[in-house]
Design an enzyme around this catalytic site. Structure first.
Site, short mmCIF file in Angstrom:
data_model
loop_
_atom_site.label_atom_id
_atom_site.label_comp_id
_atom_site.label_asym_id
_atom_site.label_seq_id
_atom_site.Cartn_x
_atom_site.Cartn_y
_atom_site.Cartn_z
N GLY A 11 0.91 -0.99 -0.12
CA GLY A 11 0.12 0.11 -0.02
C GLY A 11 0.68 1.14 0.13
O GLY A 11 0.45 2.39 0.40
N HIS A 54 -0.46 1.07 -13.25
CA HIS A 54 0.14 -0.09 -13.55
C HIS A 54 1.58 0.28 -13.92
O HIS A 54 1.88 1.40 -14.30
CB HIS A 54 -0.43 -0.62 -14.96
N1 LIG Z 1 -11.80 -4.55 -14.53
C1 LIG Z 1 -10.55 -4.55 -14.20
N2 LIG Z 1 -10.15 -4.94 -12.94
C2 LIG Z 1 -8.62 -4.65 -12.60
C3 LIG Z 1 -7.84 -3.80 -13.63
C4 LIG Z 1 -8.43 -3.46 -14.67
O1 LIG Z 1 -7.95 -2.89 -15.54
N3 LIG Z 1 -9.72 -3.73 -15.17
N4 LIG Z 1 -6.30 -3.82 -12.91
C5 LIG Z 1 -5.93 -4.41 -12.24
C6 LIG Z 1 -4.59 -4.21 -11.66
N5 LIG Z 1 -3.80 -4.96 -12.55
C7 LIG Z 1 -2.86 -4.07 -13.37
O2 LIG Z 1 -2.72 -3.05 -13.35
C8 LIG Z 1 -3.65 -6.40 -12.72
C9 LIG Z 1 -3.93 -6.86 -11.22
C10 LIG Z 1 -3.88 -8.39 -11.36
C11 LIG Z 1 -3.71 -9.23 -12.45
C12 LIG Z 1 -3.64 -10.48 -12.41
O3 LIG Z 1 -3.33 -11.22 -13.54
N6 LIG Z 1 -4.08 -11.25 -11.41
C13 LIG Z 1 -4.25 -12.80 -11.17
C14 LIG Z 1 -4.71 -12.80 -9.77
C15 LIG Z 1 -3.27 -12.41 -8.88
C16 LIG Z 1 -3.53 -12.86 -7.34
O4 LIG Z 1 -4.70 -13.21 -6.94
O5 LIG Z 1 -2.52 -12.86 -6.86
C17 LIG Z 1 -5.36 -13.31 -11.96
O6 LIG Z 1 -6.58 -12.81 -12.33
O7 LIG Z 1 -5.11 -14.53 -12.34
C18 LIG Z 1 -3.36 -8.42 -13.80
C19 LIG Z 1 -3.43 -6.87 -13.79
C20 LIG Z 1 -6.87 -4.54 -10.87
N7 LIG Z 1 -8.52 -5.03 -11.34
N1 LIG Z 2 -1.12 -4.91 -12.45
C1 LIG Z 2 -1.15 -4.20 -10.95
C2 LIG Z 2 0.24 -4.00 -10.47
O1 LIG Z 2 1.21 -4.76 -10.85
N2 LIG Z 2 0.44 -2.85 -9.83
C3 LIG Z 2 1.70 -2.31 -8.93
O2 LIG Z 2 1.72 -3.15 -7.56
C4 LIG Z 2 2.62 -2.13 -6.86
C5 LIG Z 2 1.75 -1.71 -5.73
O3 LIG Z 2 2.67 -1.37 -4.87
P1 LIG Z 2 2.09 -0.61 -3.46
O4 LIG Z 2 1.18 -1.67 -2.75
O5 LIG Z 2 3.40 -0.21 -2.61
O6 LIG Z 2 1.19 0.60 -3.88
C6 LIG Z 2 2.80 -0.79 -7.75
O7 LIG Z 2 4.07 -0.77 -8.27
C7 LIG Z 2 1.59 -1.06 -8.84
O8 LIG Z 2 2.02 -0.40 -10.09
#
Ligand SMILES: Nc1nc2c(c(=O)[nH]1)N[C@@H](CN(C=O)c1ccc(C(=O)N[C@@H](CCC(=O)O)C(=O)O)cc1)CN2
Ligand SMILES: NCC(=O)N[C@@H]1O[C@H](COP(=O)([O-])[O-])[C@@H](O)[C@H]1O
Length: 296
Positions: free
Chosen positions: A94, A190
């Protein structure tokens, strides 16, 4: 001399081979009776400016400081715009959440974090929220094993009068119900230059490892609006950082994260001040605080 118009009136730039100068940027005040003219006259030393203009500048600055005091001008936008309520979603440490919280406390962001949502009740972000007295919602699961439905989540967030939702390291897919309930109101950060290195499976260190393995020379954070798919929403802001030849994923992650903290504060501040506009082709733009007729 080029003439420009802005929401605050007309101003001009004085182009010279060496520099571009801005003159006479009128700034509207809340009172319709007082429209003070602030001059930003900066000229290279080789361009003489008349003493009269200097007197105008001095008198305007003097009048300005008497009527409104220092810095109020910069806050004039905030005075006119309602303070916003934010929901932040986290899954990990966080640091972005903490950075945004600090910005709401010190006034950089014209808003308050009303509620935190997480799928990891013991994560660092949730612990920080509890320390600050911020309510924590567990989604998609709650401790007693029952599952909070997407509709329940929407109602819970609405009960906090939330205006905008900010994802900050949240690792689960945001449900369609929430996206429809908060159109053009959910942001995500991201840690790569989308559309590269985004989508399902691209999160945390996996992103930085993929960037380094690709041989990319630059990386950096992307802030985008959230739609039904991972990382496919409209891009709002990006920053770039170099990828060095001997970078480890951890070193690159730290460099990108440093830029994330700065960029997210600026973008959320613009969101709360209602300085986001949508171009006809659907691309969102940020109006510059200093001059609303300029965009980032
Ligand atoms: N509807 C949406 N939901 C989320 C988005 C988005 O753009 N549209 N962004 C994500 C954040 N993210 C990248 O920025 C991201 C987070 C997680 C994953 C992923 O592959 N997650 C895994 C599970 C991981 C786990 O549970 O530890 C999965 O789905 O298999 C990809 C991109 C937040 N939500
Ligand atoms: N695709 C989603 C993703 O990878 N998000 C990334 O997780 C980290 C969270 O750090 P934080 O918990 O210290 O803010 C950040 O680097 C953010 O860009």
């Amino acid at each position: 001399m080029d003439a420009h118009s802005s929401v605050f009136g007309n101003y001009s730039t004085i182009n010279s081979p060496k520099t571009q100068c801005y003159a006479l940027k009128p700034v509207a005040f809340s009172s319709s009776k007082q429209v003070l003219l602030r001059t930003h006259l900066s000229f290279p030393s080789n361009i003489a400016i008349t003493e009269k203009r200097l007197r105008i500048r001095a008198s305007v600055e003097e009048v300005h400081s008497e009527i409104v005091g220092p810095n109020v001008l910069e806050d004039s936008v905030k005075v006119k715009v309602r303070r916003k309520n934010l929901a932040v979603f986290v899954s990990g440490g966080g640091s972005n959440f903490k950075s945004l919280h600090e910005a709401t406390v010190n006034g950089f962001i014209h808003g308050d974090i009303s509620v935190l949502v997480t799928n990891k009740p013991d994560c660092g972000g949730a612990e920080f929220a509890r320390d600050k007295g911020i309510p924590v919602i567990l989604f998609p699961k709650v401790k007693d094993g029952s599952v909070l439905s997407s509709k329940d989540l929407v109602n819970a967030i609405r009960s906090y009068k939330v205006d905008f939702i900010v994802l900050a390291g949240y690792l689960k897919l945001i449900p369609t119900e929430l996206i429809r309930a908060f159109p053009r109101s959910i942001l995500n950060i991201h840690p790569s230059l989308l559309p590269a290195f985004g989508g399902k499976g691209y999160y945390g260190m996996k992103v930085h490892k993929a960037v380094i393995a690709s041989g990319a020379r630059y990386s950096g954070p992307t802030i985008h609006f959230v739609d039904e798919e991972y990382d496919r929403g409209r891009i709002l802001a990006q920053r770039i950082v170099p990828v060095l030849p001997n970078d480890t994923a951890e070193e690159l992650a730290a460099r990108v994260l440093h830029e994330e903290h700065k960029l997210y504060k600026e973008v959320v501040a613009a969101l709360c001040e209602e300085r986001i506009i949508w171009r006809e082709d659907g691309v969102p733009l940020i109006q510059c605080k200093e001059n609303l007729s300029l965009y980032k």
